[in-house]
Design an enzyme around this catalytic site. Structure first.
Site, PDB file in Angstrom:
ATOM      1  N   ASN A   1       5.525  -1.089   0.725  1.00  0.00           N
ATOM      2  CA  ASN A   1       5.401  -2.407   1.351  1.00  0.00           C
ATOM      3  C   ASN A   1       5.818  -3.500   0.353  1.00  0.00           C
ATOM      4  OD1 ASN A   1       4.341  -4.903   2.227  1.00  0.00           O
ATOM      5  ND2 ASN A   1       2.762  -3.884   3.460  1.00  0.00           N
TER       6      ASN A   1
ATOM      7  N   ASP B   1      -5.279   0.298  -0.273  1.00  0.00           N
ATOM      8  CA  ASP B   1      -5.471   0.499   1.162  1.00  0.00           C
ATOM      9  C   ASP B   1      -6.228  -0.704   1.667  1.00  0.00           C
ATOM     10  OD1 ASP B   1      -4.839   2.280   3.370  1.00  0.00           O
ATOM     11  OD2 ASP B   1      -6.991   2.230   3.717  1.00  0.00           O
ATOM     12  N   SER B   2      -5.668  -1.312   2.686  1.00  0.00           N
ATOM     13  CA  SER B   2      -6.262  -2.561   3.144  1.00  0.00           C
ATOM     14  C   SER B   2      -6.205  -2.636   4.655  1.00  0.00           C
ATOM     15  CB  SER B   2      -5.534  -3.748   2.504  1.00  0.00           C
ATOM     16  OG  SER B   2      -4.142  -3.549   2.510  1.00  0.00           O
TER      17      SER B   2
ATOM     18  N   GLY C   1       1.815  -9.180   7.841  1.00  0.00           N
ATOM     19  CA  GLY C   1       0.743  -8.572   8.623  1.00  0.00           C
ATOM     20  C   GLY C   1       0.019  -9.575   9.513  1.00  0.00           C
TER      21      GLY C   1
ATOM     22  N   ASP D   1      -1.646 -12.208   8.552  1.00  0.00           N
ATOM     23  CA  ASP D   1      -1.804 -13.542   7.938  1.00  0.00           C
ATOM     24  C   ASP D   1      -1.658 -14.686   8.955  1.00  0.00           C
ATOM     25  OD1 ASP D   1      -2.314 -12.573   5.424  1.00  0.00           O
ATOM     26  OD2 ASP D   1      -0.304 -12.911   4.636  1.00  0.00           O
TER      27      ASP D   1
ATOM     28  N   LYS E   1      -5.492 -16.736  -4.837  1.00  0.00           N
ATOM     29  CA  LYS E   1      -6.761 -16.860  -5.579  1.00  0.00           C
ATOM     30  C   LYS E   1      -7.926 -16.183  -4.857  1.00  0.00           C
ATOM     31  CE  LYS E   1      -6.078 -21.090  -8.166  1.00  0.00           C
ATOM     32  NZ  LYS E   1      -5.385 -22.171  -7.460  1.00  0.00           N
TER      33      LYS E   1
ATOM     34  N   ARG F   1      -7.164  -8.953  -1.681  1.00  0.00           N
ATOM     35  CA  ARG F   1      -6.364  -8.299  -2.729  1.00  0.00           C
ATOM     36  C   ARG F   1      -6.562  -9.008  -4.062  1.00  0.00           C
ATOM     37  NH1 ARG F   1      -2.417  -8.161   0.190  1.00  0.00           N
ATOM     38  NH2 ARG F   1      -3.024  -6.148   1.044  1.00  0.00           N
TER      39      ARG F   1
HETATM   40  P1  IMP Z   1      -1.850  -0.128   4.615  1.00  0.00           P
HETATM   41  O1  IMP Z   1      -0.541  -0.629   4.043  1.00  0.00           O
HETATM   42  O2  IMP Z   1      -1.778   1.258   5.141  1.00  0.00           O
HETATM   43  O3  IMP Z   1      -2.968  -0.328   3.639  1.00  0.00           O
HETATM   44  O4  IMP Z   1      -2.142  -1.020   5.885  1.00  0.00           O
HETATM   45  C1  IMP Z   1      -2.578  -2.328   5.754  1.00  0.00           C
HETATM   46  C2  IMP Z   1      -2.644  -3.001   7.121  1.00  0.00           C
HETATM   47  O5  IMP Z   1      -3.450  -4.151   7.007  1.00  0.00           O
HETATM   48  C3  IMP Z   1      -1.291  -3.484   7.622  1.00  0.00           C
HETATM   49  O6  IMP Z   1      -1.300  -3.581   9.015  1.00  0.00           O
HETATM   50  C4  IMP Z   1      -1.206  -4.868   7.038  1.00  0.00           C
HETATM   51  O7  IMP Z   1      -0.372  -5.679   7.771  1.00  0.00           O
HETATM   52  C5  IMP Z   1      -2.663  -5.320   7.077  1.00  0.00           C
HETATM   53  N1  IMP Z   1      -2.925  -6.127   5.886  1.00  0.00           N
HETATM   54  C6  IMP Z   1      -3.352  -5.689   4.669  1.00  0.00           C
HETATM   55  N2  IMP Z   1      -3.419  -6.696   3.794  1.00  0.00           N
HETATM   56  C7  IMP Z   1      -2.999  -7.785   4.471  1.00  0.00           C
HETATM   57  C8  IMP Z   1      -2.831  -9.128   4.072  1.00  0.00           C
HETATM   58  O8  IMP Z   1      -3.014  -9.527   2.915  1.00  0.00           O
HETATM   59  N3  IMP Z   1      -2.398  -9.959   5.040  1.00  0.00           N
HETATM   60  C9  IMP Z   1      -2.152  -9.557   6.313  1.00  0.00           C
HETATM   61  N4  IMP Z   1      -2.267  -8.311   6.719  1.00  0.00           N
HETATM   62  C10 IMP Z   1      -2.697  -7.419   5.796  1.00  0.00           C
END
Ligand code: IMP
Length: 195
Positions: free
Chosen positions: A11, A68-69, A150, A152, A176, A180
């Site tokens: 990503n 992972d988010s 994503g 945002d 900030k 993440r």
């Molecule tokens: P991963 O890459 O498998 O961890 O999936 C992360 C999911 O969460 C994706 O759909 C991203 O678009 C969303 N996501 C994670 N971090 C952010 C962020 O900082 N802003 C917006 N969407 C995020």
């Protein structure tokens, strides 16, 4: 001591955020050309972060960092969270997913939400470290702004109390205060004291 980690992610948006977040620290993040496909079938952010970090470590034989988010939406607990990247099915763009979320939330009053980020640093089989960050807020009513990625454009953070802006309009704020950024700050403190 300086540390180098390969980024276990394809990503580009995440890679850019990490480059900026680790500036002026003893941690260097390297993006690799070849993306390793990892099945993210863990039941927690921690499990999925571990899977990604280990897969890159096993392939490149170098210490790795995985993120992972996801977006946790109180009213739709099972649909997003660790499944955020696949919400609505494979093949959708980030924008389509965010708009689908707005549609699903159309008649829902409880708009409480948060982002979670779990970082997994895989140095070797015996040294694996995790850091977690969270940003709370709510889902807005409209899709707004062109920056970020994503979800945002549909997420209004609680901390930015003066305005009703979504994260995609708040690049400086995001660097900030985001999930993440917070996880990165914890990892910076940890590695700053490690020899
Ligand atoms: P991963 O890459 O498998 O961890 O999936 C992360 C999911 O969460 C994706 O759909 C991203 O678009 C969303 N996501 C994670 N971090 C952010 C962020 O900082 N802003 C917006 N969407 C995020």
């Amino acid at each position: 001591m300086n540390f180098e980690f390969i980024l276990a992610s394809g990503n580009k948006h995440k890679a850019n955020e990490f480059q900026e977040l680790y500036l002026n620290s003893n941690i260097k993040i390297i993006s690799m050309e070849k993306k390793i496909e990892v099945i993210e079938d863990g039941s927690t952010y921690f499990e999925n972060a571990f899977k990604k970090a280990k897969a890159y470590y096993d392939f490149y034989k170098m210490p790795s960092l995985a993120d992972d988010s996801g977006l946790n939406v109180e009213a739709l607990p099972l649909l997003l969270g660790i499944h955020s990247a696949r919400f609505g099915g494979e093949g959708l763009t980030d924008k389509e997913r965010a708009i689908l979320l707005l549609e699903k939330m159309k008649n829902i009053e409880n708009r409480k939400s948060s982002f979670t980020c779990v970082l997994c640093f895989y140095i070797n089989e015996k040294e694996v470290f995790y850091f977690e960050g969270r940003m709370s807020g709510r889902i807005g009513m409209n899709y707004f702004g062109e920056n970020g990625f994503g979800y945002d454009p549909v997420f209004i953070p609680d901390l930015n109390t003066d305005h009703e802006q979504v994260i995609s309009e708040l690049s400086e704020f995001k660097m900030k205060n985001s999930h993440r950024a917070i996880a990165v700050q914890l990892s910076k403190k940890f590695f700053a004291n490690r020899s």
